[in-house]
Design a protein around this motif. Structure first.
Motif, PDB file in Angstrom:
ATOM      1  N   PRO A   1       0.786  -1.356  -0.167  1.00 38.67           N
ATOM      2  CA  PRO A   1      -0.001   0.112  -0.028  1.00 38.67           C
ATOM      3  C   PRO A   1       0.664   1.293   0.007  1.00 38.67           C
ATOM      4  CG  PRO A   1       0.020  -0.877   2.153  1.00 38.67           C
ATOM      5  CD  PRO A   1       0.717  -1.863   1.342  1.00 38.67           C
ATOM      6  N   SER A   2       0.245   2.257  -0.317  1.00 38.29           N
ATOM      7  CA  SER A   2       0.998   3.599  -0.439  1.00 38.29           C
ATOM      8  C   SER A   2       0.734   4.037   1.150  1.00 38.29           C
ATOM      9  CB  SER A   2       0.300   4.667  -1.387  1.00 38.29           C
ATOM     10  OG  SER A   2      -0.928   5.122  -1.115  1.00 38.29           O
ATOM     11  N   PRO A   3       1.803   5.062   1.323  1.00 42.12           N
ATOM     12  CA  PRO A   3       1.904   5.561   2.595  1.00 42.12           C
ATOM     13  C   PRO A   3       0.222   6.257   2.843  1.00 42.12           C
ATOM     14  CG  PRO A   3       4.013   6.030   1.847  1.00 42.12           C
ATOM     15  CD  PRO A   3       3.033   5.426   0.737  1.00 42.12           C
ATOM     16  N   ASP A   4       0.105   7.076   1.981  1.00 40.25           N
ATOM     17  CA  ASP A   4      -1.702   7.584   1.958  1.00 40.25           C
ATOM     18  C   ASP A   4      -2.677   6.462   2.378  1.00 40.25           C
ATOM     19  OD1 ASP A   4      -0.366  10.139   1.600  1.00 40.25           O
ATOM     20  OD2 ASP A   4      -0.969  10.113  -0.427  1.00 40.25           O
ATOM     21  N   GLN A   5      -2.508   5.394   1.869  1.00 40.15           N
ATOM     22  CA  GLN A   5      -3.507   4.182   2.064  1.00 40.15           C
ATOM     23  C   GLN A   5      -3.391   3.809   3.329  1.00 40.15           C
ATOM     24  OE1 GLN A   5      -2.308   1.680  -1.279  1.00 40.15           O
ATOM     25  NE2 GLN A   5      -4.673   1.860  -1.920  1.00 40.15           N
ATOM     26  N   VAL A   6      -2.250   3.623   3.823  1.00 43.83           N
ATOM     27  CA  VAL A   6      -1.891   3.444   5.209  1.00 43.83           C
ATOM     28  C   VAL A   6      -2.619   4.180   6.289  1.00 43.83           C
ATOM     29  CG1 VAL A   6       0.026   2.743   6.966  1.00 43.83           C
ATOM     30  CG2 VAL A   6       0.025   1.988   4.595  1.00 43.83           C
ATOM     31  N   ALA A   7      -2.021   5.493   6.067  1.00 41.52           N
ATOM     32  CA  ALA A   7      -2.513   6.704   6.840  1.00 41.52           C
ATOM     33  C   ALA A   7      -4.267   6.584   6.737  1.00 41.52           C
ATOM     34  CB  ALA A   7      -2.310   8.075   6.384  1.00 41.52           C
ATOM     35  N   GLU A   8      -4.757   6.534   5.767  1.00 38.99           N
ATOM     36  CA  GLU A   8      -6.397   6.593   5.639  1.00 38.99           C
ATOM     37  C   GLU A   8      -7.070   5.623   6.564  1.00 38.99           C
ATOM     38  OE1 GLU A   8      -9.973   5.973   2.390  1.00 38.99           O
ATOM     39  OE2 GLU A   8      -7.981   6.105   1.611  1.00 38.99           O
ATOM     40  N   PHE A   9      -6.513   4.267   6.270  1.00 38.83           N
ATOM     41  CA  PHE A   9      -6.905   3.124   7.134  1.00 38.83           C
ATOM     42  C   PHE A   9      -6.721   3.141   8.321  1.00 38.83           C
ATOM     43  CE2 PHE A   9      -7.929   1.481   2.909  1.00 38.83           C
ATOM     44  CZ  PHE A   9      -9.057   0.711   2.841  1.00 38.83           C
ATOM     45  N   THR A  10      -5.606   3.635   8.801  1.00 32.26           N
ATOM     46  CA  THR A  10      -5.056   3.485  10.122  1.00 32.26           C
ATOM     47  C   THR A  10      -6.038   4.791  11.026  1.00 32.26           C
ATOM     48  OG1 THR A  10      -3.003   3.033   9.586  1.00 32.26           O
ATOM     49  CG2 THR A  10      -3.265   3.957  11.658  1.00 32.26           C
ATOM     50  N   LEU A  11      -6.169   5.760  10.235  1.00 36.25           N
ATOM     51  CA  LEU A  11      -6.819   6.893  11.096  1.00 36.25           C
ATOM     52  C   LEU A  11      -8.526   6.542  11.106  1.00 36.25           C
ATOM     53  CD1 LEU A  11      -4.916   9.857   9.561  1.00 36.25           C
ATOM     54  CD2 LEU A  11      -4.885   9.075  11.862  1.00 36.25           C
ATOM     55  N   ARG A  12      -8.999   6.085  10.195  1.00 27.87           N
ATOM     56  CA  ARG A  12     -10.209   5.527  10.200  1.00 27.87           C
ATOM     57  C   ARG A  12     -10.460   4.363  11.272  1.00 27.87           C
ATOM     58  NH1 ARG A  12     -12.764   1.832   5.707  1.00 27.87           N
ATOM     59  NH2 ARG A  12     -12.049   0.248   6.729  1.00 27.87           N
ATOM     60  N   THR A  13      -9.683   3.671  11.504  1.00 26.51           N
ATOM     61  CA  THR A  13      -9.609   2.514  12.531  1.00 26.51           C
ATOM     62  C   THR A  13      -9.604   3.274  13.796  1.00 26.51           C
ATOM     63  OG1 THR A  13      -8.765   0.862  11.039  1.00 26.51           O
ATOM     64  CG2 THR A  13      -8.476   0.461  13.550  1.00 26.51           C
ATOM     65  N   LEU A  14      -8.676   4.115  13.997  1.00 27.92           N
ATOM     66  CA  LEU A  14      -8.444   4.497  15.549  1.00 27.92           C
ATOM     67  C   LEU A  14      -9.827   5.598  15.606  1.00 27.92           C
ATOM     68  CD1 LEU A  14      -4.676   5.598  15.229  1.00 27.92           C
ATOM     69  CD2 LEU A  14      -5.734   3.700  16.545  1.00 27.92           C
ATOM     70  N   GLU A  15     -10.171   6.408  14.913  1.00 31.55           N
ATOM     71  CA  GLU A  15     -11.329   7.325  15.123  1.00 31.55           C
ATOM     72  C   GLU A  15     -12.649   6.447  15.290  1.00 31.55           C
ATOM     73  OE1 GLU A  15     -10.490  11.056  11.844  1.00 31.55           O
ATOM     74  OE2 GLU A  15     -11.205   9.311  11.036  1.00 31.55           O
ATOM     75  N   ARG A  16     -12.626   5.285  15.018  1.00 31.77           N
ATOM     76  CA  ARG A  16     -13.876   4.459  15.135  1.00 31.77           C
ATOM     77  C   ARG A  16     -13.740   3.696  16.672  1.00 31.77           C
ATOM     78  NH1 ARG A  16     -15.092   1.434   9.374  1.00 31.77           N
ATOM     79  NH2 ARG A  16     -15.885   3.169   8.212  1.00 31.77           N
ATOM     80  N   THR A  17     -12.661   3.812  17.196  1.00 28.87           N
ATOM     81  CA  THR A  17     -12.476   2.990  18.440  1.00 28.87           C
ATOM     82  C   THR A  17     -11.861   3.568  19.581  1.00 28.87           C
ATOM     83  OG1 THR A  17     -10.563   2.075  17.483  1.00 28.87           O
ATOM     84  CG2 THR A  17     -12.460   0.923  16.746  1.00 28.87           C
ATOM     85  N   VAL A  18     -11.031   4.618  19.640  1.00 29.09           N
ATOM     86  CA  VAL A  18     -10.050   4.896  20.606  1.00 29.09           C
ATOM     87  C   VAL A  18     -10.705   6.478  21.197  1.00 29.09           C
ATOM     88  CG1 VAL A  18      -7.828   5.908  21.251  1.00 29.09           C
ATOM     89  CG2 VAL A  18      -8.162   4.026  19.540  1.00 29.09           C
ATOM     90  N   PRO A  19     -11.195   6.273  22.467  1.00 31.26           N
ATOM     91  CA  PRO A  19     -11.745   7.351  23.037  1.00 31.26           C
ATOM     92  C   PRO A  19     -10.565   8.694  23.054  1.00 31.26           C
ATOM     93  CG  PRO A  19     -11.942   5.588  24.569  1.00 31.26           C
ATOM     94  CD  PRO A  19     -11.069   5.186  23.439  1.00 31.26           C
ATOM     95  N   VAL A  20     -11.156   9.903  22.877  1.00 33.48           N
ATOM     96  CA  VAL A  20     -10.378  11.103  22.699  1.00 33.48           C
ATOM     97  C   VAL A  20      -9.675  11.397  24.131  1.00 33.48           C
ATOM     98  CG1 VAL A  20     -11.597  12.095  20.747  1.00 33.48           C
ATOM     99  CG2 VAL A  20     -12.217  12.830  23.111  1.00 33.48           C
ATOM    100  N   SER A  21      -9.967  10.896  25.302  1.00 38.42           N
ATOM    101  CA  SER A  21      -9.484  11.094  26.455  1.00 38.42           C
ATOM    102  C   SER A  21      -8.241  10.453  26.619  1.00 38.42           C
ATOM    103  CB  SER A  21     -10.206  10.375  27.691  1.00 38.42           C
ATOM    104  OG  SER A  21     -10.582   9.294  27.240  1.00 38.42           O
ATOM    105  N   VAL A  22      -7.594   9.459  25.759  1.00 39.66           N
ATOM    106  CA  VAL A  22      -6.308   8.941  25.549  1.00 39.66           C
ATOM    107  C   VAL A  22      -5.420   9.999  25.278  1.00 39.66           C
ATOM    108  CG1 VAL A  22      -4.900   6.734  24.607  1.00 39.66           C
ATOM    109  CG2 VAL A  22      -7.173   6.828  25.325  1.00 39.66           C
ATOM    110  N   PRO A  23      -4.351  10.171  25.820  1.00 35.80           N
ATOM    111  CA  PRO A  23      -3.562  11.504  25.315  1.00 35.80           C
ATOM    112  C   PRO A  23      -2.704  11.151  24.233  1.00 35.80           C
ATOM    113  CG  PRO A  23      -3.272  11.149  27.679  1.00 35.80           C
ATOM    114  CD  PRO A  23      -3.957   9.853  27.303  1.00 35.80           C
ATOM    115  N   ALA A  24      -2.407   9.946  23.925  1.00 39.52           N
ATOM    116  CA  ALA A  24      -1.385   9.757  22.781  1.00 39.52           C
ATOM    117  C   ALA A  24      -1.508   8.393  22.477  1.00 39.52           C
ATOM    118  CB  ALA A  24       0.223   9.857  23.445  1.00 39.52           C
ATOM    119  N   ILE A  25      -1.348   8.199  20.933  1.00 34.94           N
ATOM    120  CA  ILE A  25      -1.347   6.913  20.370  1.00 34.94           C
ATOM    121  C   ILE A  25       0.057   6.812  19.715  1.00 34.94           C
ATOM    122  CG2 ILE A  25      -2.188   5.642  18.496  1.00 34.94           C
ATOM    123  CD1 ILE A  25      -4.872   7.029  18.682  1.00 34.94           C
ATOM    124  N   LEU A  26       0.863   5.885  20.244  1.00 35.39           N
ATOM    125  CA  LEU A  26       2.143   5.764  19.844  1.00 35.39           C
ATOM    126  C   LEU A  26       2.301   4.287  19.092  1.00 35.39           C
ATOM    127  CD1 LEU A  26       3.641   6.603  23.591  1.00 35.39           C
ATOM    128  CD2 LEU A  26       3.266   8.230  21.686  1.00 35.39           C
TER     129      LEU A  26
END
Length: 360
Positions: free
Chosen positions: A244-269
């Motif tokens: 995959p291209s870096p842009d594809q990895v970014a798109e799928f990674t961010l979609r996954t995180l936005e759907r699952t990780v509470p915004v109260s978590v300070p950092a995703i490392l």
């Protein structure tokens, strides 16, 4: 002491680690794993050599400009340093602290086959005695902890529901336990790159895993503002045709995180998961370029992707060369954590780092 006794400190530690343009150096390789790394550069796996190498990391000048915290192996947390001549020095943990780098500690005790699971599935061990160990680590100066759960995607149907739930619950029990002793938990549900599955399959599994993990954290009363997430980037299996291209990895990674990780978590490392040094920086850069500002700090917690070139240049004797290689990759990832890394602008060994069924 209780979690409430440490609540403010936990939040402050998590925020310090989530500093802009910074991430973690994962230097928590077990004795066996660091031995493999040493063998590749012709260095004998002795306690003195392990100490000398970790002392090199702790004394790299200006490392704190891109590194906010370091994950240590238990041996290193309690070791005194060695200088370039082999003379003893202060504790290694104090050298990191002196640079303004927060010390952390790997607290899991490795994975074992999961009874009742599918072939190759595992669960993570180390809960027995964890509270006592966490208190001892805190007294030594550690302020955060790390626990790695490992999941696979296979044609046989892995990960199974049993495996997902068992690893989520283990992560939650660990997180609550160490918080009660003052340590910020890094929650790490790693999905290995083994296999030939596509990007969409990884994304679906990762959403399921992360939803289950955060449900378990909630049931255990984990203080999210005093916790950190260390996930895999959303990538296809290593044997999947076509990268995959870096842009594809970014798109799928961010979609996954936005759907699952509470915004109260300070950092995703993000973990590097077998990506090369340069790939890890380029993908992280694309993620930060795609979502800015993000609701979380999007940084890194890299081991091999920060140390491959460092080890090669050090090779048991060249401290300066090793430190310069480490600092180059730290700069690259610090820039990538802000979305302005220029691919190829920092030197890298460039060697592939993928290992099937990776453990440490």
């Amino acid at each position: 002491m209780t979690l409430d006794s440490f609540r403010d400190e936990l939040a402050a530690t998590a925020c310090a680690i989530a500093s802009q343009g910074k991430g973690l150096l994962a230097a928590d390789e077990s004795t066996g794993t660091i031995g493999k790394r040493f063998a590749a550069v012709g260095v004998e796996n002795t306690e003195a050599n392990r100490c000398a190498y970790r002392s090199l990391l702790a004394t790299a000048p200006g490392l704190a400009e891109a590194i906010s915290g370091v994950i240590l192996y238990e041996e290193t947390l309690f070791q005194d340093s060695l200088d370039a001549s082999g003379a003893p020095g202060p504790p290694i943990v104090e050298l990191f602290e002196g640079q303004g780098i927060v010390p952390g500690i790997k607290v899991d005790q490795g994975v074992e086959p999961l009874p009742g699971g599918l072939p190759g599935e595992s669960w993570c061990t180390g809960l027995k005695g964890l509270q006592e160990r966490a208190a001892r680590y805190y007294a030594r100066g550690a302020r955060f902890a790390k626990w790695r759960a490992v999941l696979k995607i296979t044609p046989e149907g892995a990960p199974s529901e049993l495996c997902v739930r068992e690893n989520a619950w283990g992560l939650a029990r660990y997180a609550r336990t160490v918080q009660e002793e003052g340590l910020v938990p890094i929650v790490e549900p790693e999905i290995l790159m083994d296999g030939d599955h596509d990007l969409e399959t990884t994304a679906a599994v990762q959403e399921w895993v992360l939803r289950t993990v955060y449900e378990a954290l909630s049931r255990n009363g984990v203080f999210l503002e005093g916790s950190l997430l260390k996930p895999s980037m959303t990538l296809p299996g290593m044997a999947c045709p076509g990268a995959p291209s870096p842009d594809q990895v970014a798109e799928f990674t961010l979609r996954t995180l936005e759907r699952t990780v509470p915004v109260s978590v300070p950092a995703i490392l993000f973990l590097s998961g077998g990506l090369s040094e340069e790939e890890a920086s380029v993908y992280l850069n694309a993620i930060n370029q795609t979502l800015s500002p993000a609701p979380w700090h999007l940084g890194f917690s890299y081991g091999r992707a920060l140390q491959q070139s460092c080890l090669k240049h050090w090779a048991g004797h060249d401290v300066h060369g090793g430190q310069q290689a480490l600092l180059a990759r730290a700069r690259a990832n610090g820039q990538a954590a802000q979305g302005f890394y220029v691919a190829g602008s920092e030197p890298s060994d460039g060697a592939p780092l993928y290992e099937a069924n990776y453990s440490y």
